[in-house]
Structure formats: structure tokens, C-alpha cells
Enzyme design. Structure first.
Site, mmCIF file in Angstrom:
data_model
loop_
_atom_site.group_PDB
_atom_site.id
_atom_site.type_symbol
_atom_site.label_atom_id
_atom_site.label_comp_id
_atom_site.label_asym_id
_atom_site.label_seq_id
_atom_site.Cartn_x
_atom_site.Cartn_y
_atom_site.Cartn_z
ATOM 1 N N CYS A 114 0.810 -1.210 0.000
ATOM 2 C CA CYS A 114 0.000 0.000 0.000
ATOM 3 C C CYS A 114 0.843 1.260 0.000
ATOM 4 C CB CYS A 114 -0.861 0.023 1.251
ATOM 5 S SG CYS A 114 -1.814 -1.480 1.492
ATOM 6 N N GLY B 134 -1.227 1.048 -4.942
ATOM 7 C CA GLY B 134 -2.469 0.373 -4.602
ATOM 8 C C GLY B 134 -3.627 0.916 -5.400
ATOM 9 N N ASN C 232 1.177 0.474 5.732
ATOM 10 C CA ASN C 232 1.811 -0.272 4.648
ATOM 11 C C ASN C 232 2.739 -1.288 5.283
ATOM 12 O OD1 ASN C 232 4.449 0.433 2.264
ATOM 13 N ND2 ASN C 232 2.960 -1.198 2.229
ATOM 14 N N GLY C 233 2.486 -2.552 5.035
ATOM 15 C CA GLY C 233 3.327 -3.598 5.603
ATOM 16 C C GLY C 233 2.487 -4.749 6.111
ATOM 17 N N TYR D 49 11.288 -2.907 -8.421
ATOM 18 C CA TYR D 49 10.013 -2.931 -9.137
ATOM 19 C C TYR D 49 8.970 -1.949 -8.637
ATOM 20 C CZ TYR D 49 5.289 -4.376 -10.291
ATOM 21 O OH TYR D 49 3.988 -4.363 -10.691
#
Ligand code: AMP
Length: 499
Positions: A16, A43, A117-118, A260
């Protein structure tokens, strides 16, 4: 999402983007909305904003892209100069809206909003403990676990101490943007697995997963939030305070952000992603360059790799000897055109759809490939779908030889900490050699980059990176998996010394 086994297709994957702003004399909603646009690549499943106007909290969370999730009326309803935002990565199952973020809750000592995020590795354990203490959960996501733990601590102690105790309780990867009433906080996990940075904007400060969001707000990157650090933005946008709440001997920065996931124009952990990718491309040439007529990227992330690869090929020949004077390196050319309107192929639920999506998404440029030996550069191979399809497409367009070079090591294991990477069974390299994969994808040759090259390009030691997906050893203690360090995070029961 709780880790501890391979992902299944319907489990949420917390890949995210988060943002938080605190502004003087300005509404936060619109800057948050713009920042979320800048983080859209992180996201596409849902987008949300929580603001606070000094009296009450406002929230709007919707399924879909940022541009679809908010209209003028929604933004106008999000009043206040402080707030946080979130974009959530698509999952293969249907969206459970209760998992969309920011998560918001009101309790005795105020209101909380939380963007995460995670992935936590002990969320179930903490959830059970909180549930036993009377906390009622509305989702099965780990973000709510963090929010409840923090809410519980806030009943008894000040904000900084409450965050510290929550950080000591939760384990895994987390970059958080939090609102506690009109105060915005940023927290990065003790190993700094997921990115988070701090910036200055006109009339205030911003916290964001990537610096590109700060650029979008016409702001300036101040620095990365340090692993284990809490940043508290003043509600009036005048300044910020920082607290190093947890110290760790090493970090576990996710290398795949650079390879990426992140935007090339973002600076993460002091490295401009574009330059890292170019350096990785150079190293790819040095390690496994192949003399061919043309090198072409798989757009978009392969572009920087291919340009570094082409540059390096002008300096040395594939055997490492200096390139003779007057002899050119490999020509860089665009040989694949991308249809921008097709989503990431990765999220297609069936293999058949994934294969079709590659063809929808990428089309060869015949003049670049016809009658030539071509090298295609991509950032990674996950299931092998893209490579297989591309080799076939490029051969059909007349290429005589097709070599594949990959700007990352082979992905052999799943990610438990925030990148949607497929299950171990789906990963083509999980149990196949490079030669086998080369044969399966139908290329004339295939080479990956070494793990050491990745560490060198990032200017970090291997011990300071999370390399779980390419080494099968993780920096956090994941049930059923090997760890690459002695103590990855404080033990569940340890209590940090008080300030
Ligand atoms: P695959 O086709 O399954 O081998 O996936 C490889 C392709 O997907 C490459 O072109 C990558 O750029 C891209 N990719 C790599 N990792 C991810 C990810 N976590 N989510 C979506 N796409 C990815």
C-alpha cells in the site's frame, strides 16, 4: 495480514501507500488527494482519507482508483488542516471494505485514524489478547490490531509512550501514518522494511511512502523516517518532533521497492530509484552481458535497467574486455509498446487471463526486432507468464535470437511483508534452475542479477536488506520460515526502557 504460511489467493496483501499532512491555514483534503494520486501505483483497490478539523474526525474510504473514490463533495466534507490518506493494493478475492483504509475509530481519549503499509507477523496473537480484554474487531486486517493496541495504550499514557509500547508489541513490517485527533504521526518499523519519508510543503509538513508524493505537493524531501522512529507533526503545521523509540543494530530495507515497486522518481533510503535501476542494469551487463543487436526494456520498470545495460555495453565487451575504439555497444531501443489502460497483469486471477493480459498490455514494435538478435530486460520474473509471452511475441515479430536479462535475483520465496509476490507454488524459480526456466520461457539465454550486485547498487550490506524473496531467509520471525538474523525485532514480551 497475518503471515506464517504462503499466501492464498483470497488473503489480503498489504502492499500500500500512505500519506499524512499537517497544514497551517489550509485544508488537508486536497493535498492528500493529490499525494494519493502520486502513490496510485502502490495500490489500486481502494483509496481513503481521514481528516481532523480540531473538533471532529472526517473519513471517506471508497473502493477503486483515487480519481473514482472522491468527488468534489467528498473532498469538501473532509474538513480540517490535518489528515492522512491510503491507497490499497488489489487482492485477488473480492474487496472486504472493512479492510479498506485509513482505519478510523473514536474512543474515550479521542479519535484515531490509521494508514498502514506492511504486514505484521504477530497480529493474531495481539488480536487475541485485545479481544480477551474486550476489544471488538470489525475486520480481520492487522491495521485494526495496531489501532486497538494504540487506543488501549492511549487510555493510560501520553502519545509518544503509547506509540512506543505499541511498537514494542507488534512485530513485522509497518510504515504508518496516524492521526490522533488533529495530530499527525509517522512511524516506521524498527528494521525500516517499508519506506516512509518526511517533507516540507508550503505551510506545513508531509509524511509519505514515497518522495514523489512530496514533489507532487511542490514540497521538498527532508529525509527518510528512520527505522524505529516516530515523527509527530505539529497540528498547526509549524514544525515536527522526532523520537527514536526503538533502536536496532541492522535494517531490513526491502530491495524490491527499488527493483520494481517504487516510482523511479522517488528517493528511498537516500537512493534515487531511477539511478539504482540504471546501476543494476550496468551490473547486469557486467555480470552476464550478451552481445546482441539491440537491448529493449519491458516497459515501464525495465527502461532504466536497459539504459544502464546499454551504457555499460559501450564501455566493455560482454567478456569484460574494454570495448575497442570505434565499436558501439548494444543499441537501446523501444521494442515493446505498453497499453497504459491495462492494469498490472499480476492481479488477473487465472493463468489464462494473465496470459491474455500480457498480450493486451504489450505489443512488439516490429522494426526493432525483425531479423535481429534482441535482449529483453525486465525487472523480475515471478510466475514466468510475462517472459514466456514476450519471448513468443518477439519471435513472432521476427526476432532471430531472444535473450532475457533480469534486473533482480531469481524470486524463489514469497514475500510476507508487503509485496504481493505470489505463492511459493506459483513462483517459477522456487524449484527450477535458471537453465530450466530459460527452457520453459523459450529464450535463447537467461540470466538474473546476483544478490551481491543488488546490495552494491543500493550501497548497503546484505545484512541491512530484506532479501527474503530471493534467499528464502527472512529478517522477521515468520512461523515455518528461516530467518537471516539472530534477533530480528524485540521479543514479544520485552518492554523498552522508559524514557
Ligand atoms: P510474471 O509474469 O508472473 O513472471 O511477473 C513478472 C512481471 O510482473 C514483470 O514484468 C514485473 O515487472 C511484474 N511484477 C513483478 N513483481 C510484481 C508484483 N509484486 N506485482 C505486480 N507485478 C509484478
Amino acid at each position: 495480514m497475518q503471515a506464517g504460511g504462503d499466501y492464498t489467493s483470497d488473503e489480503p496483501r498489504e502492499k500500500c501507500g500512505v500519506v499524512g499532512v499537517s497544514l497551517a491555514d489550509r485544508e488537508a483534503a486536497r493535498p492528500l488527494y493529490y499525494a494519493l494520486y502520486a502513490l496510485q501505483h502502490r495500490g489500486q483497490e481502494s483509496a481513503g482519507i481521514v481528516t481532523h478539523d480540531g473538533f471532529q474526525q472526517h473519513s471517506h474510504v471508497e473502493r477503486g482508483l483515487v480519481g473514482d473514490a472522491f468527488d468534489e463533495e467528498d473532498l469538501a466534507s473532509l474538513s480540517g488542516g490535518t489528515g492522512i490518506g491510503h491507497v490499497r493494493y488489489p487482492t485477488e478475492g473480492s474487496l472486504d471494505k472493512s479492510c479498506a483504509q485509513p482505519f478510523s475509530v473514536s474512543f474515550k481519549s479521542g479519535s484515531l485514524g490509521l494508514s498502514h503499509n506492511g504486514n505484521l507477523v504477530n497480529a493474531d496473537e495481539v488480536r487475541e489478547e485485545l479481544a480477551a480484554a474486550g476489544h471488538a474487531f470489525t475486520s480481520d486486517g492487522d491495521t485494526e490490531v495496531i489501532a486497538h493496541d494504540l487506543a488501549r495504550n492511549l487510555l493510560e499514557e501520553d502519545l509518544v509512550r503509547a506509540v512506543k509500547h505499541t511498537m514494542n508489541r507488534i512485530h513485522g513490517s509497518y510504515s504508518l501514518a496516524i492521526t490522533h485527533d488533529d495530530t499527525v504521526l509517522g512511524v516506521r518499523d524498527p528494521l525500516g522494511n517499508r519506506p516512509l519519508c518526511l517533507g516540507k510543503v508550503d505551510g506545513g509538513y508531509v509524511l509519505a511512502s514515497e518522495s514523489a508524493a512530496i514533489d507532487t505537493l511542490d514540497g521538498e524531501l527532508i529525509r527518510d523516517v528512520r527505522p524505529g522512529e516516530l515523527v509527530v507533526l505539529d497540528p498547526d503545521g509549524a514544525g515536527y518532533d522526532t523520537y527514536q523509540l526503538v533502536e536496532s543494530e541492522s535494517t531490513a530495507h526491502c530491495f524490491f521497492e527499488h527493483v520494481y515497486f517504487a516510482r523511479p522518481d522517488s528517493v528511498i533510503d537516500e537512493n534515487l530509484v531511477y539511478e539504482v535501476r540504471r546501476t543494476l542494469g550496468r551490473k547486469l551487463w557486467e555480470e552476464s552481458g550478451v552481445e546482441s543487436d539491440v537491448v529493449m526494456p519491458v516497459p515501464d520498470s525495465g527502461r532504466a535497467f536497459a539504459s544502464g545495460y546499454a551504457d555499460a555495453s559501450g564501455e566493455t565487451a560482454a567478456d569484460g574486455s574494454p570495448r575497442p575504439e570505434g565499436e558501439d555497444g548494444i543499441e537501446f531501443a523501444e521494442g515493446l509498446m505498453k497499453n497504459r489502460y491495462v492494469g498490472r497483469t499480476f492481479i488477473m486471477p487465472t493463468q489464462d487471463e494473465r496470459e491474455r493480459a500480457v498480450r493486451l498490455k504489450l505489443n512488439p514494435i516490429r522494426s526493432t526486432v525483425e531479423g535481429k538478435s534482441v535482449t529483453i530486460i525486465d525487472d523480475s520474473i515471478v510466475r514466468g507468464t510475462t517472459s514466456t509471452q514476450l519471448v513468443e511475441l518477439v519471435r513472432e515479430a521476427g526476432a532471430e535470437e531472444v535473450h532475457l536479462r533480469i534486473g533482480a535475483p531469481a524470486i524463489i520465496a514469497p514475500c510476507y511483508f508487503g509485496i504481493d509476490m505470489a505463492t511459493r507454488e506459483e513462483l517459477i524459480a522456487a524449484d527450477a534452475s535458471t537453465e530450466d526456466i530459460c527452457e520453459q520461457v523459450g529464450a535463447d539465454s537467461l540470466s538474473y542479477l546476483s544478490v551481491d550486485a543488488v546490495a552494491e547498487a543500493l550501497g548497503e550490506s546484505r545484512a541491512d536488506l530484506c532479501l527474503g524473496c530471493v534467499t528464502d531467509e527472512y529478517p522477521f520471525d515468520v512461523e515455518g520460515e528461516k530467518t537471516d538474523r539472530e534477533i530480528a525485532s524485540p521479543s514479544p514480551d520485552s518492554t523498552l526502557a522508559d524514557d
